[in-house]
Design a protein around this motif. Structure first.
Motif, short mmCIF file in Angstrom:
data_model
loop_
_atom_site.label_atom_id
_atom_site.label_comp_id
_atom_site.label_asym_id
_atom_site.label_seq_id
_atom_site.Cartn_x
_atom_site.Cartn_y
_atom_site.Cartn_z
N ASP A 30 0.81 -1.22 0.00
CA ASP A 30 0.00 0.00 0.00
C ASP A 30 0.84 1.27 0.00
O ASP A 30 0.31 2.38 0.15
N GLY A 31 2.18 1.12 -0.15
CA GLY A 31 3.07 2.29 -0.22
C GLY A 31 3.67 2.70 1.11
O GLY A 31 4.57 3.54 1.15
N ARG A 32 3.16 2.14 2.22
CA ARG A 32 3.70 2.47 3.53
C ARG A 32 5.10 1.89 3.70
O ARG A 32 5.42 0.83 3.16
N LEU A 33 5.93 2.59 4.48
CA LEU A 33 7.27 2.11 4.79
C LEU A 33 7.28 1.54 6.21
O LEU A 33 6.74 2.14 7.13
N GLU A 34 7.93 0.39 6.35
CA GLU A 34 8.05 -0.24 7.67
C GLU A 34 9.49 -0.69 7.88
O GLU A 34 10.17 -1.11 6.94
N GLY A 35 9.95 -0.61 9.14
CA GLY A 35 11.28 -1.08 9.48
C GLY A 35 11.40 -2.58 9.31
O GLY A 35 10.40 -3.31 9.32
N VAL A 36 12.65 -3.03 9.16
CA VAL A 36 12.88 -4.45 8.90
C VAL A 36 14.11 -4.90 9.69
O VAL A 36 14.99 -4.11 10.02
N GLU A 37 14.14 -6.20 10.01
CA GLU A 37 15.23 -6.79 10.80
C GLU A 37 16.46 -6.96 9.91
O GLU A 37 16.62 -7.97 9.22
N ALA A 38 17.36 -5.98 9.93
CA ALA A 38 18.56 -6.03 9.11
C ALA A 38 19.52 -4.94 9.56
O ALA A 38 19.14 -4.02 10.29
N VAL A 39 20.77 -5.05 9.11
CA VAL A 39 21.78 -4.01 9.30
C VAL A 39 22.44 -3.79 7.95
O VAL A 39 23.04 -4.71 7.39
N ILE A 40 22.31 -2.59 7.40
CA ILE A 40 22.88 -2.30 6.08
C ILE A 40 24.37 -2.05 6.21
O ILE A 40 24.83 -1.40 7.15
N ASP A 41 25.14 -2.56 5.27
CA ASP A 41 26.59 -2.33 5.27
C ASP A 41 26.88 -0.84 5.16
O ASP A 41 26.36 -0.15 4.27
N LYS A 42 27.71 -0.36 6.06
CA LYS A 42 28.00 1.08 6.14
C LYS A 42 28.67 1.60 4.87
O LYS A 42 28.36 2.71 4.41
N ASP A 43 29.58 0.84 4.28
CA ASP A 43 30.28 1.33 3.09
C ASP A 43 29.34 1.40 1.88
O ASP A 43 29.40 2.35 1.10
N ARG A 44 28.44 0.42 1.75
CA ARG A 44 27.48 0.47 0.64
C ARG A 44 26.52 1.64 0.79
O ARG A 44 26.23 2.35 -0.17
N ALA A 45 26.02 1.84 2.01
CA ALA A 45 25.11 2.97 2.25
C ALA A 45 25.82 4.30 2.05
O ALA A 45 25.25 5.25 1.48
N SER A 46 27.07 4.39 2.47
CA SER A 46 27.83 5.63 2.32
C SER A 46 28.10 5.93 0.85
O SER A 46 28.06 7.09 0.42
N SER A 47 28.36 4.89 0.08
CA SER A 47 28.57 5.07 -1.36
C SER A 47 27.30 5.60 -2.02
O SER A 47 27.35 6.52 -2.86
N LEU A 48 26.14 5.03 -1.65
CA LEU A 48 24.88 5.51 -2.20
C LEU A 48 24.66 6.97 -1.83
O LEU A 48 24.26 7.79 -2.68
N LEU A 49 24.92 7.33 -0.58
CA LEU A 49 24.78 8.71 -0.14
C LEU A 49 25.70 9.63 -0.92
O LEU A 49 25.29 10.70 -1.39
N ALA A 50 26.96 9.22 -1.08
CA ALA A 50 27.93 10.05 -1.79
C ALA A 50 27.54 10.24 -3.25
O ALA A 50 27.80 11.31 -3.83
N ARG A 51 26.89 9.25 -3.84
CA ARG A 51 26.45 9.37 -5.22
C ARG A 51 25.24 10.27 -5.35
O ARG A 51 25.06 10.95 -6.36
N ARG A 52 24.37 10.28 -4.34
CA ARG A 52 23.12 11.02 -4.44
C ARG A 52 23.25 12.47 -4.01
O ARG A 52 22.46 13.31 -4.44
N ILE A 53 24.23 12.80 -3.15
CA ILE A 53 24.31 14.18 -2.65
C ILE A 53 24.57 15.22 -3.76
O ILE A 53 23.83 16.22 -3.82
#
Length: 307
Positions: free
Chosen positions: A194-217
């Motif tokens: 239905d488009g709602r966002l919900e938290g999930v049981e996981a830990v995202i890799d810091k380097d992958r998330a940082s790379s995505l952030l660096a690409r999007r900024i």
């Protein structure tokens, strides 16, 4: 210059150090001293990991009979706030009141169908000997894998897909603030039918998330700060050699991408390929030299020129 600096384990917790607040404060103070001149001369975005902290918090939450354990999305938010506060405090003590610093909790969307949810790989928490790991696995249903000489819990680490939102980060940068965000790889959420966002049981890799952030900024330079001076050939042998420069076209399928540096090389490579700008893997205590191009392993677009 706009920088995204991803702080590795040496920012707050080095391998085999006791997981105490005193240790984390000491390491944060060291990190802040290294980052101070960079923060004064550049737009700085800091990210950081949370593996030891979130794993310990999970163990503490399980230690009380009858208490409902916290989910990993909530523990990611808790540790992101905690570590952000420690870094903000130590940097603020050096930079003074005139340099604003802001810590943002950062939600990052992942795919509920990611194969990590059925085959987890992300290490969290302290290490144990095999009998204690087996006992904890039987008591709580946790999954453990060998990490060096110890056994550590593993949880799903899905690929980051989308950062929610960019606008507050960009607005803070326009106000010349140091921004601490994406802590622990961000808070993982999935989109429901239905488009709602919900938290999930996981830990995202810091380097992958940082790379995505660096690409999007986007960033002008993406730095992965770790506890070694860079990427080495023949690591752990008498022939080991620091590699000062790598090119994107040479890294596809290389030994680096399959070794212990794999997630860092992968994260750097994705940033370089998408933006055409450099990324660097190097030691936090050499951050000034890294920014000036005099230290670390620089990952550059294209192929090495032949003389």
């Amino acid at each position: 210059m706009r920088l995204v600096v991803a702080l590795g384990g040496n920012a707050l917790q080095q391998r085999n150090e006791p997981l105490t607040l005193a240790t984390q404060w000491t390491n944060a103070r060291i990190a802040a001293r290294a980052l101070e001149p960079v923060a004064r001369n550049h737009q700085l975005i800091l990210t950081h990991g949370n593996g030891p902290q979130v794993g310990l918090l999970a163990m503490q939450a399980q230690s009380f009979d009858g208490a409902e354990p916290y989910s990993f999305d909530l523990m990611g938010a808790a540790t992101g706030g905690m570590i952000g506060f420690i870094l903000e405090q130590e940097l603020g003590n050096l930079l003074g009141y005139d340099v604003p610093i802001a810590t943002l909790l950062t939600r990052i969307e992942v795919d509920a169908r990611d194969p990590e949810f059925s085959d987890p790989s992300k290490f969290v928490g302290p290490g144990f000997d095999r009998p204690e790991a087996d006992r904890l696995a039987a008591a709580h249903g946790w999954t453990f894998r060998e990490d060096g000489a110890r056994w550590r819990r593993v949880v799903p680490s899905p690929q980051p897909q989308r950062i929610l939102w960019h606008r507050p980060i960009r607005w803070l940068l326009e106000q010349n603030a140091v921004v601490i965000c994406g802590g622990g790889g961000g808070i993982p959420v999935v989109q429901q039918a239905d488009g709602r966002l919900e938290g999930v049981e996981a830990v995202i890799d810091k380097d992958r998330a940082s790379s995505l952030l660096a690409r999007r900024i986007p960033a002008d330079l993406f730095v992965i700060a770790t506890d070694v001076p860079g990427v080495y050939e023949n690591w752990g042998t008498p022939e080991q050699r620091l590699v000062p420069e790598l090119h994107a076209d040479e890294l596809e399928g290389s030994a680096f991408s399959r070794g212990s540096m794999g997630p860092k090389v992968e994260a750097a490579l994705r940033f370089v390929r998408e933006t055409g700008k450099p990324a660097v893997i190097g030691a936090l205590d050499q951050i000034g030299e890294i920014v000036e191009g005099r230290a670390g392993t620089r990952v550059l677009p294209g192929r090495r020129a032949v003389a």
